[in-house]
Scaffold this motif. Structure first.
Motif, PDB file in Angstrom:
ATOM      1  N   UNK A  53      32.882   0.614 105.770  1.00 53.12           N
ATOM      2  CA  UNK A  53      31.600  -0.028 106.018  1.00 53.12           C
ATOM      3  C   UNK A  53      30.741   0.888 106.863  1.00 53.12           C
ATOM      4  N   UNK A  54      29.457   1.087 106.488  1.00 51.78           N
ATOM      5  CA  UNK A  54      28.565   1.896 107.310  1.00 51.78           C
ATOM      6  C   UNK A  54      28.191   1.145 108.583  1.00 51.78           C
ATOM      7  N   UNK A  55      27.698   1.863 109.576  1.00 55.12           N
ATOM      8  CA  UNK A  55      27.332   1.255 110.840  1.00 55.12           C
ATOM      9  C   UNK A  55      26.218   0.235 110.661  1.00 55.12           C
ATOM     10  N   UNK A  56      25.323   0.504 109.752  1.00 57.10           N
ATOM     11  CA  UNK A  56      24.207  -0.425 109.534  1.00 57.10           C
ATOM     12  C   UNK A  56      24.700  -1.773 109.049  1.00 57.10           C
ATOM     13  N   UNK A  57      25.814  -1.754 108.347  1.00 62.39           N
ATOM     14  CA  UNK A  57      26.379  -3.005 107.844  1.00 62.39           C
ATOM     15  C   UNK A  57      27.261  -3.695 108.881  1.00 62.39           C
ATOM     16  N   UNK A  58      27.827  -2.902 109.778  1.00 63.06           N
ATOM     17  CA  UNK A  58      28.791  -3.476 110.715  1.00 63.06           C
ATOM     18  C   UNK A  58      28.139  -3.973 111.985  1.00 63.06           C
ATOM     19  N   UNK A  59      27.181  -3.234 112.545  1.00 66.27           N
ATOM     20  CA  UNK A  59      26.596  -3.598 113.817  1.00 66.27           C
ATOM     21  C   UNK A  59      25.854  -4.921 113.662  1.00 66.27           C
ATOM     22  N   UNK A  60      26.159  -5.814 114.623  1.00 70.01           N
ATOM     23  CA  UNK A  60      25.520  -7.125 114.615  1.00 70.01           C
ATOM     24  C   UNK A  60      26.335  -8.196 113.921  1.00 70.01           C
ATOM     25  N   UNK A  61      27.475  -7.845 113.331  1.00 73.49           N
ATOM     26  CA  UNK A  61      28.295  -8.848 112.650  1.00 73.49           C
ATOM     27  C   UNK A  61      29.556  -9.117 113.459  1.00 73.49           C
TER      28      UNK A  61
END
Length: 994
Positions: free
Chosen positions: A216-224
């Motif tokens: 998973x890229x950071x854009x998809x992971x951060x905030x979840x």
């Protein structure tokens, strides 16, 4: 120069922080410009500016004033000075001075950067970093020469301080940005996945490695939520509880916590990871930083190693040999056979402690191996060896004997990985070998022994030595059967057992000591552990003090009779072993047969030797020794007779015949025949008897024979042992003695009659002479009172008076002796003080003493009372004093003492009168005769002093009549001391004397 290089490095460090804070990248820093403008206005100067060093450059970050920009809104390019104006510029001078620089008129040489002339007046204050390093300067300029006032300079200094504070804040900000940038770089380049999770479980950071691990890229992971990204559904509850625990904690969570867990990637693939958690709080909220990496390969390798280890363990445990191994750090591994053999498992101990931890000994089972001698330690040191024999003692104290080979474990390139030893438990084999050796040694010792003592010592040495025991003893039952004594002893060479073998008794009655216990019970006794055994017996304490741990005792029999006891001791706990007991049963049976045979042989030899000695003794005496057998029909048959056949006693060999009694009867004197028959009847009835009778000998001479007989039974035989002695000479001597005694008695009677007649004569003569002598003395006294006597007449009268006085004293002494012998002397005792009587006697003799210039002293501080006749006691004192004065040469001394004494024998208090002189003395050998009648010492005879030798005899008789005693002894320094002791009587209650 080096210094300038270091300065540039430090300056670059600070400028890097300021650049990271954006100070150099923001056109026209308003804060610094306001500071420069304020300084120019306060001093009414033409311009103000802030100059900072950026490496080798000078950067103007704030400028204000007319000179700086020409007008209030001049061009911004004036802030930066060209590089060719740096040498000799303002900032260099401030940095070199390290202090404010103030110039009032610089027109002769200073030029301002650019084509324009430099300001003639200026003041520059250094701006420093937090560590004191000069970063730049705050300057105020004036186009006119001017004098800077002190209060103006103080204002500039305060403005410079405000600039320093602004720069310090911007430096801290720049450092923080640099640290964050470096951390971001590290996290992005890390091979481990990194993510930050806030208190609600939301991901706030996700590095590149996390993108690769979870897909998973950071854009998809951060905030979840993190659990939905990395945790399988079945594990999310536990993960969420852990996050809540961290979120609800008030303090910082423990750091460096590592857990293994199952993770899931974007495709749903589950895989094992190890997560290291670092807990922190930011702005009061909990934050978790986690590093994760895939441990699938490691777990697979671990499972493979565990499988290999399980396989290897099963392989080693399946072997019938003992195996011990260790890695290069000394961590141990045993196989099951070794664990069961030594009753121990692997322990985390150092190589140097193996010998002590596992009780590893040399083949003797006693000597502890040094650390470097332990087989595994030798192999770990790189040594290769075969057939090293060691003894390992189990925790229970039982020894196990191992025979091992050792090898180091090395890689192909020679690197040491560990070591291994393998071998066999040879305890049983060694025990069988020892038993066989003990049996052979015992048999050999018995075969080579020349006596029972040699056999006993040989057997205990053979058995104890072969079996590895410390001490062995053989105890033999004494012939009388009342005690058992030690006959043989063996101790291991070099082992001190003196407390057991020397300081303790070696003879016991039944039941005492281990040997006495076994003898009394008749059974073998095995004590595996002396310290734990509740029984107390003699020598047990000595055995424990000597370091002995186990003991055993075996009775040695012959049929049902116990001949002796074998005892053994060892240093280790020794449990009973059936095969060992069987072996010892065979040995003790062999010993019993040997001892019985040896004892019979020794008894036979002793009996033969005793018979020879008896015959030698009998041959040396004149008595006739005989043994006869009394048959049931009353006939007497000889069994043993003296070698000479009776010649010495009976004048020739006695005739042989079917009945010895009838033969002897014909030779007995008729007057003594009843006594001889009575002697025969007494011994025939079983009583010892003796008789003396006259017997006509074989040579026709009649002799007195003294016969003694003692009957005894030997099986069915009735025997009589006897001695006949020729006592003819004794009878002859007895008859002579009786004749002499009759003559002596007649002589005594005649002497007694003569003594009586002498005493009567002395008494008659004394009485008949007393009156004439008294008359003569009275007449002489009358003559001496006549004043008309001539000197010659007076001299003759005095001689007559003196001699008659001497004769009167002699007659008085003779009468006293006669009364003493006849018991007719009488005393009239009464209580009287002794001291006055003594002083009176001394005073009466003082004139005679002064005539010889003698010194007479008295010591009568004590005044005892006695029960005595004052006249007779005065006679005693006068005799002693007159003798002392008579036998003391001129100029001598006489000392008289009166004292009390308490004898040690408890007879009661005594009054003692002592008379000591410095006279001629008495020879030591004559003191015993001193109080005999008519005895005079040789010194008295030699001195020519006249005397009768009766005074001391009379004195002693008087003293003894009073219940006292008198003694004489030599005086130290010469002379004689006489001491008279009389029983003292107690004082009256009032303290007065009788």
């Amino acid at each position: 120069m080096v210094t300038r290089t270091a300065d540039r490095v430090r300056g670059a460090r600070w400028s890097q922080a300021l650049r990271a804070a954006g100070l150099f990248d923001v056109p026209g820093s308003r804060a610094l410009e306001r500071a420069a403008r304020l300084a120019a206005r306060l001093l009414d100067a033409s311009a103000g500016l802030v100059v900072l060093a950026d490496g080798d450059r000078q950067v103007c970050l704030g400028a204000a004033g007319r000179t700086a920009r020409g007008d209030a809104d001049g061009p911004a390019g004036l802030r930066e000075a060209p590089e060719d104006h740096v040498p000799g510029s303002l900032l260099r001078r401030v940095e070199e001075a390290g202090a404010p620089l103030v110039v009032c008129d610089a027109r002769p040489g200073l030029r301002w950067p650019g084509a324009e002339p430099a300001a003639p007046a200026w003041a520059a204050f250094p701006i420093r970093a937090p560590d004191g390093e000069v970063l730049g300067a705050l300057c105020v300029l004036d186009v006119r020469p001017r004098r800077w006032e002190p209060h103006e300079l103080e204002l500039v200094a305060e403005a410079a301080g405000a600039v320093e504070s602004q720069l310090a804040a911007r430096i801290s900000e720049g450092r923080a940005r640099l640290a964050a940038a470096r951390l971001d770089t590290v996290l992005e380049q890390s091979h481990e996945a990194f993510l930050s999770i806030d208190g609600s479980g939301t991901v706030t950071a996700w590095n590149t490695a996390a993108e690769r691990l979870f897909g998973r890229p950071a854009s998809e992971a951060v905030g979840r939520p993190a659990d939905r990204l990395i945790v399988p559904q079945w594990a999310r509850r536990a993960f969420g509880e852990e996050l809540r625990r961290v979120r609800d904690s008030r303090g910082p969570a423990p750091s460096g916590h590592r857990v293994e867990m199952t993770a899931v990637d974007r495709t749903g693939r589950e895989f094992p990871v190890e997560m290291a958690l670092q807990a922190d709080h930011e702005y009061g909220e909990p934050v978790l930083h986690a590093f994760l990496h895939d441990i699938g390969d490691r777990l697979a390798a671990r499972r493979g190693l565990e499988q290999e280890r399980t396989f290897l363990t099963a392989l080693l445990d399946s072997l019938d040999v003992v195996v011990a191994a260790c890695d290069g750090e000394g961590r141990l591994t045993f196989n099951q056979v070794l664990r069961e053999a030594i009753h121990a498992s692997e322990q985390p101990v150092r190589v140097e402690e193996w010998a002590e931890a596992y009780r590893v000994h040399a083949p003797d089972g006693v000597t502890r191996l040094r650390p470097e001698e332990v087989p595994l330690a030798r192999a770990l040191a790189g040594e290769r060896f075969d057939d090293q024999e060691v003894v390992v003692h189990t925790p229970e104290g039982r020894p196990r004997r191992l025979l091992v080979n050792g090898r180091p474990i090395e890689t192909a390139d020679g690197r040491l990985l560990g070591a291994v030893v393998a071998g066999h438990d040879i305890t049983d084999r060694h025990r069988i070998e020892r038993m066989s050796a003990a049996q052979r040694a015992a048999a050999q010792a018995l075969a080579e022994a020349g006596s029972s003592e040699e056999a006993a010592c040989g057997v205990v040495a053979a058995v104890a030595g072969a079996l590895g025991w410390t001490c062995g003893e053989y105890w033999q039952v004494d012939p009388g059967g009342g005690t058992i004594s030690r006959l043989g002893l063996w101790t291991r060479p070099g082992r001190d057992l003196s407390a057991l073998t020397r300081d303790e008794p070696d003879v016991f009655p039944p039941g005492q000591g281990l040997a006495g216990m076994v003898w009394a019970s008749g059974r073998e006794t095995w004590i595996p552990d002396l310290a734990a055994d509740p029984r107390d017996f003699t020598r047990k304490g000595a055995a424990l003090r000597s370091g002995l741990r186990a003991a055993m005792g075996l009775p040695v029999r012959s049929d049902r009779q116990i001949l002796g006891v074998l005892t053994f001791f060892t240093d280790t706990v020794q449990e009973a072993e059936d095969d060992l007991v069987d072996l010892l049963d065979g040995i003790r049976a062999h010993v019993g047969r040997h001892m019985e045979r040896r004892r019979a042989e020794e008894l036979a030899l002793a009996l033969a030797a005793s018979r020879r000695r008896l015959e030698q003794i009998i041959d040396q005496i004149d008595d006739y020794v005989w043994t006869v057998e009394l048959a049931p029909d009353g006939t007497v048959r000889p069994v043993y007779t003296s070698p000479d056949g009776g010649t010495a006693v009976f004048g020739g060999p006695l005739p042989r015949g079917p009945d010895g009694f009838a033969i002897m009867t014909g030779h007995v004197h008729p007057d003594d025949l009843p006594a001889f028959i009575a002697f025969h009847d007494a011994v025939a009835s079983g009583r010892p008897a003796e008789a003396e009778c006259r017997i006509r000998g074989m040579d026709g001479v009649t002799r007195w024979i003294w016969m003694r007989g003692i009957p005894r039974r030997e099986g069915d035989r009735f025997l009589i042992d006897g001695i006949s002695t020729d006592v003819t000479e004794r009878h002859r001597m007895a008859e002579e003695r009786d004749r002499l005694l009759a003559g002596e008695r007649a002589q005594v009677l005649r002497l007694r009659e003569l003594d009586r007649m002498k005493d009567e004569l002395i008494s008659v003569v004394s009485h008949e002479l007393r009156n004439p002598i008294g008359t003569i003395r009275a007449s002489v006294g009358t003559f001496l009172n006549d004043p008309e006597l001539t000197d010659e007449q007076r001299m003759f009268a005095e001689v007559i008076d003196r001699k008659s006085a001497h004769l009167q004293r002699l007659l008085d002494d003779l009468l006293d002796l006669a009364r003493l012998d006849s018991g007719g002397i009488t005393i009239d005792p009464r209580p009287l003080p002794l001291t006055p009587l003594v002083l009176q006697s001394v005073d009466d003799h003082r004139a005679a003493a002064e005539a010889k210039r003698l010194t007479v002293t008295t010591d009568a501080a004590e005044d005892p009372s006695v029960h005595a006749d004052p006249v007779r006691l005065r006679q005693v004192l006068d005799n002693l004093l007159s003798n002392a004065i008579k036998y003391t040469p001129d100029g001598g001394s006489v000392a008289v003492t009166v004292r009390r004494e308490e004898p040690a024998d408890g007879r009661g208090p005594e009054a003692v009168v002592g008379v000591a002189d410095t006279g001629i003395g008495i020879p030591a050998e004559q003191y015993s005769k001193l109080f005999s009648r008519f005895f005079r010492a040789s010194t008295a005879l030699q001195s020519g002093v006249k005397g009768t030798g009766l005074g001391l005899a009379i004195t002693k008789a008087i003293v003894e009549a009073h219940g006292g005693a008198i003694a004489a002894s030599p005086r130290e320094g010469g002379g004689t001391v006489f001491a008279v002791r009389l029983p003292e009587i107690p004082r009256r209650a009032t303290g007065e004397r009788d």
